[in-house]
Scaffold this active site. Sequence first.
Site, PDB file in Angstrom:
ATOM      1  N   THR A 137      -2.544   1.366  -4.747  1.00 60.44           N
ATOM      2  CA  THR A 137      -3.012   2.526  -3.989  1.00 60.44           C
ATOM      3  C   THR A 137      -4.319   3.037  -4.555  1.00 60.44           C
ATOM      4  O   THR A 137      -4.654   2.791  -5.720  1.00 60.44           O
ATOM      5  CB  THR A 137      -1.948   3.644  -4.019  1.00 60.44           C
ATOM      6  N   ASP A 142      -6.466  -2.794   3.540  1.00 63.96           N
ATOM      7  CA  ASP A 142      -5.396  -3.681   3.104  1.00 63.96           C
ATOM      8  C   ASP A 142      -5.547  -5.094   3.653  1.00 63.96           C
ATOM      9  O   ASP A 142      -4.706  -5.953   3.363  1.00 63.96           O
ATOM     10  CB  ASP A 142      -4.035  -3.121   3.552  1.00 63.96           C
ATOM     11  N   LYS A 191      -7.196  -5.121  -4.886  1.00 64.46           N
ATOM     12  CA  LYS A 191      -5.877  -5.405  -4.325  1.00 64.46           C
ATOM     13  C   LYS A 191      -5.691  -6.893  -4.082  1.00 64.46           C
ATOM     14  O   LYS A 191      -4.683  -7.486  -4.482  1.00 64.46           O
ATOM     15  CB  LYS A 191      -5.686  -4.630  -3.015  1.00 64.46           C
ATOM     16  N   ASP A 194       0.860  -1.179   0.000  1.00 64.48           N
ATOM     17  CA  ASP A 194       0.000   0.000   0.000  1.00 64.48           C
ATOM     18  C   ASP A 194       0.900   1.234   0.000  1.00 64.48           C
ATOM     19  O   ASP A 194       2.106   1.139   0.277  1.00 64.48           O
ATOM     20  CB  ASP A 194      -0.892  -0.017   1.239  1.00 64.48           C
TER      21      ASP A 194
END
Length: 1407
Positions: free
Chosen positions: A950, A1091, A1067, A414
């Site tokens: 990100t 995350d 992600k 991240d």
Amino acid sequence: MRWTDPMASLGRRWGRRRQEQDSAVRTLVSNLPYEDLKKKEQPNRQYKGNAVKTTKYTLWSFVPKNLYEQFHRVANIYFVGLAVLNFVPVVNAFQPEVALIPICVILALTAIKDGWEDFRRYQTDQKLNNLPCSVYSRREMGFVERRWKDMRVGDFVKVVSNEIIPADILLLHTSDPNGVCLMETSNLDGETNLKQRKVVPGFPAPDSPFKPGGFKSTVVCEKPNNDLNHFSGYIEKPDKKKLGFGIDSLLLRGCTIRNTDEATGIVVYAGHETKSMLNNSGARNKRSKLERKLNSDVLYCVLLLFTLCLVGALGHAIWLESFSSVPPYLVPDSDGHFIPSTLAGFYMFFTMIILLQVLIPISLYVSIELVKMGQVFFISHDVDLYDQETDTRVQCQTLNITEDLGQIQYVFSDKTGTLTENKMVFRRCTIMATEYSHSENAARLAVLGETEGTDDEVTLFQQRQKQPSLFAEEEEEEEEKGSGEGRPEATRRSHGAKADVGSNQRSKVNAAGAHGDLAFSSPLETVVVPDSKLQQEVLEAERQWEEGHLHQGPHLAPTPGPHLAPTPGPHLAPTPGPHLAPTPGPHLAPTPGPHLAPTPGPHLAPTPGSHLTPTPGPHLAPTPGPEWSPHLDFLVALAICNTVLVSTATAQRQRVKGRRNSCAPQTLGGRLRGLLKKMRSPRSMFKVFTGKQEPLADPFAADEEPPDILDTPDVCTTTPEGGSPKTQPEVTPHQPQRQRPEPGPSSPDDVCYESQSPDEAALVHAARAYGFTLLERTPDRVTVRLPRGALLTYEVIDVLTFDSTRKRMSVLVRHPRTREILLYTKGADSAVMELLGEPAGESASQRELRKRVCSSTQRHLDMYARDGLRTLCFAKKVVSQKEYDDWSLVRQQAISAIENREELLMDTAVQLETSLTLIGATGIEDRLQENVPETIEALREAGMQVWVLTGDKPETAVNIAYSCKLLDHRDLVFTLNTDNKDVCRSTLECMLEEVRRYGPDAHLRGFAETFGGQGSIGLGEDPTIGLMIDGRTLGMVLEEEDLRSKFVELCRPCRSVLCCRVTPLQKSTVVKLVRDKLQVMTLAIGDGANDVNMIQAADVGIGISGQEGMQAVMASDFAISRFKHLRKLLLVHGHWCYSRLSNMVIYFFYKNLAYVALLFWYQFYCGFSGTAMIDYWLMIFFNLLFTSVPPIMHGIMDQDVSATTLLSIPELYKIGQHSAGYRRSAFWIGMLDAFYQSLVCFFIPYLTYQGSDIDIFAFGNPINTVSLFTLILHLAIEINAWTVVHWVVMVGSVLLYFGVTLAYSAICVTCNPPSNPYWIMQQQMADPMFYLTCLITIVVALLPKYIVQVLRGTLAPSPLLFARQLDRMPPSLEEPIPINASAAPNDPRFTLSSLSSPSPSPPPTLA
């Protein structure tokens, strides 16, 4: 007596429980009307109680249940089966009881460990279940004390300040007049900033007495789940009216009440059904890559064992067939018959399995667990990985994947909070197409960057806003007297201690922890120097607006009179006069604050907030007046469009205690006594007569003594008749009144903020720098103090919270003056710009202005992004009453819904957030963490590909990528950004074709520029490739299999990939895609809740305990406090753990085979009868005691290369990436070495004693001794770094062997008839032949191993050998060793160049 059918009762109970399970919601009522009924007749009886039980065993179930769990391991079943098989007379090889010893020892040790851990859990459960709590009782007509375990769903519970919440409670009443309760969730998610909870909207007024006995409603909510961020339901009143509620009305078990006297609610989830318990999933269980290889090698050992046993069975059958008659030493069975040779060979197969069972290493798995525990201990106690600022060290939460840290190939990171500090600093803004650079603030930040962490620079700036305290002398004396005495923890956690008054006082405040516990409260974030141009425009706009409103009506203008001129104080500017006119100069640029606001005139100096904030009423209908400036709108939006909590210096995290009324009438004697008390020292006397004052850290501190003449409360004044003081009638209920300790607006210097987001905190502090101070936030209103002292109290109608789909938040408020309904929206530019619309009745000039504002703002946003700033857009909308009424109906239906509640709420937010008017935008800097560029550069040199995922816009992410050396200006950076799937496919194909055709050379320059490539290529250098892709394009790529394959193929040669504007789900999908497609070891690192999915999807997940709480840490395998710690964690500890464990595992296989082969060779000389020439007990002790500790200590403490060298030569990490330490070839080489050494250790003693009259154990004793020395010295050759511990365990193992063997030989007279080891060791140690045999055998056995080691180091030196040579060189002669990394992808044994002066390493050759 009425008879009840028990089966019918049981059926009804089962039916109710089945109905609860099938229902999609939970329905509960109050337990109070049924308090006298039995438990089985209670309406909420089907729900679980509040007692928790985390233990796995009871006193009676421990043995069977623990054995059942241990037998889930195939290895344990295998060894128990062999032990049982040994009880069969026809196949037994040992004494049956002796064969049980190894497996019983392993099972007993594991059971003791499990039992101790479970006992500790039992103690914790008992302590928790017996905690006291307050539950309402209808019999007692009040709250009574009960234990946690006695609480049930449907009970009414009262929780006081600083008390832990015992269950999940729906909040129905608080002592706060605004219906607010503050909760600290650090026990749940690690976040120390407070969370605001509010009473169920529409429930009886908070200031009315709450009577649990009168609760007749039904609570309907969702079934228990582990989602900490979502909760929905409604209260259905007897009149069928529904009151919806969400997560903001739920008090979670395990959290702590703060800043609230008491809170009362009804229990909706208890015990194991609470959200905290449902999230308590225990330790994570992962299997490492080495462990998966180990299991396959164990299968090879099984095949080898079966081969040896088959040879033994065939050999025994052939040996029996070789006799023409039955040998006399063969014993017939009970019937007098002899077993046929074929059947005897079949029996011998099982006998050989029992004899050679040690080939399967029973102790290997236990040894691996011990080694990993030791490795974790040294990792967590590494002082270089300790962060002194946060007092945290590395946390290892998954113990069985330590070696995976040394094999990472892809790192997914991240950006915000991971690569950056997550300390947001306000840098620039643009308002209505005008950009304000804040150059003064930039200069201050430049100085602050050089002297960050010092006290002087903080106080130097803040002293301009804060003056010395009138009571500073007394405060210092009291602190000196009472420092460290009786300071409650709540005081240390207080919100509102002032940041700085001087360097000495700052240290005292920080020592008390008053300010340091607040999130996002460092001077870097909280102090902003206003832009002079914007400040002048804001002050002028406010002046014009106030003057226009002062003359709009008589109800807004105070009656002129001398009684309205207040006594000068810290919040009021003195009446202008020649004696107060300062000398003009630049130093007079006022720091914004209410105390600098000029008064309208000597007779019109208003008490701040008195007549300017009238109580809303019908007389406040909108009247024509000056237009509200966009600059004021922008700063108000900064202040209120957020979820920041406001607290003051009095709002300490402890229960509020009553104080005397500070507005009580004061006698003249009392005032004089107070004045004389402050004249005890010249310093205090000087302060009094010079009028230097500052707001007290505690506004109630003056209550201990009557206030003196110079400390008149600003909310009190004298009546026109000169009577006793009284409170001004114009003061609104929201003003600070010292006579009651309620939350409310106070001096801006006393206000401090607690935010879950650093962005919001930075924006609120920026608004405060311009005098727009957020003073109070409650669920239904928010108060802002303007620069000239006026108070604006907005009615909060609704808050449209932020979500990752909308990427924005909004607040719907009613303006206190115009009564307009206003919607302020804040969010990402991509989310806000597309919502801008054309207002109705817009003229051509207004349309032109709007377009110019949009284009200029977008240009400024692009400039901010190129500078690496995080950007946010602010927009506004005036909502008509009709539009709001229609929208409110839909909103209330969504709030009351249970199914799909979040989706419905988001739909209503999207419905309202349309046709917005752009106000401005901000640029916030998030600075890189310390040593991030060096860490990323080291990871890339180590052969790892670094990806950054990100949510920031591409320009910001690219700027940060260059700053942290993720991208280099020599790199070819391809940009993949398209809205069309066909264009995306063709672009990927073209990129792949060019990469395959030309490779990464200068020919790609034109191609890169065509497709958005960036960077320049130096002549003669091969550039590396980078890729930048946005979230929208990535979403298209992940939808189809062919696009995913092309994307992965393109990313394979890329050293760095930058994914922008990605969602948390994207992600984790990217991590899984790369991990599964490329079959590589992945690591994900992040710091926030967004995350968590990525961290859990990777092979190794690392959480950073940063500014966004602990959710990432709780979901991770390892937790660190800084990104820079990743360098040593991987390059040093990862390399060590992998090399140590791989060497230990290979050694275990080698050791077991070398010892088992001795027994196998003897079978050729005993007719394959399964006889052993070594005593059974000594065989057991050999693996259990004599040779078990040295390899374990080798796996824990060995260092092939020092930490300094590993950090200076990151290329050494590639050994683990290519599994060079533990390969199939290394396994089989170890097996061959074991066969050779076993042949030597058997046949040299055999040839020595051939033809002699020694017995079987006298022959086996030198073989056993030689084997021990050979195995120990073989390990000694493998050890790279000798320590005292190595010497102790090596020598100790030898001494233990001789001690046990001598003792056993002395006491064992008839242990194993007809042959016994009595006095054999003593006799052989007196024979010189024994020593000569041992010496020759050991030398011959180890000589090939030693020769190979020497030749390998001479003819084909490895990088590790050069690194070890560098370790041994004196510091003055050390030279850097450049490594040819280009060979690494093809040859994992990449070579070192000569020891000459280093040259820059070229980029790796890409396949």
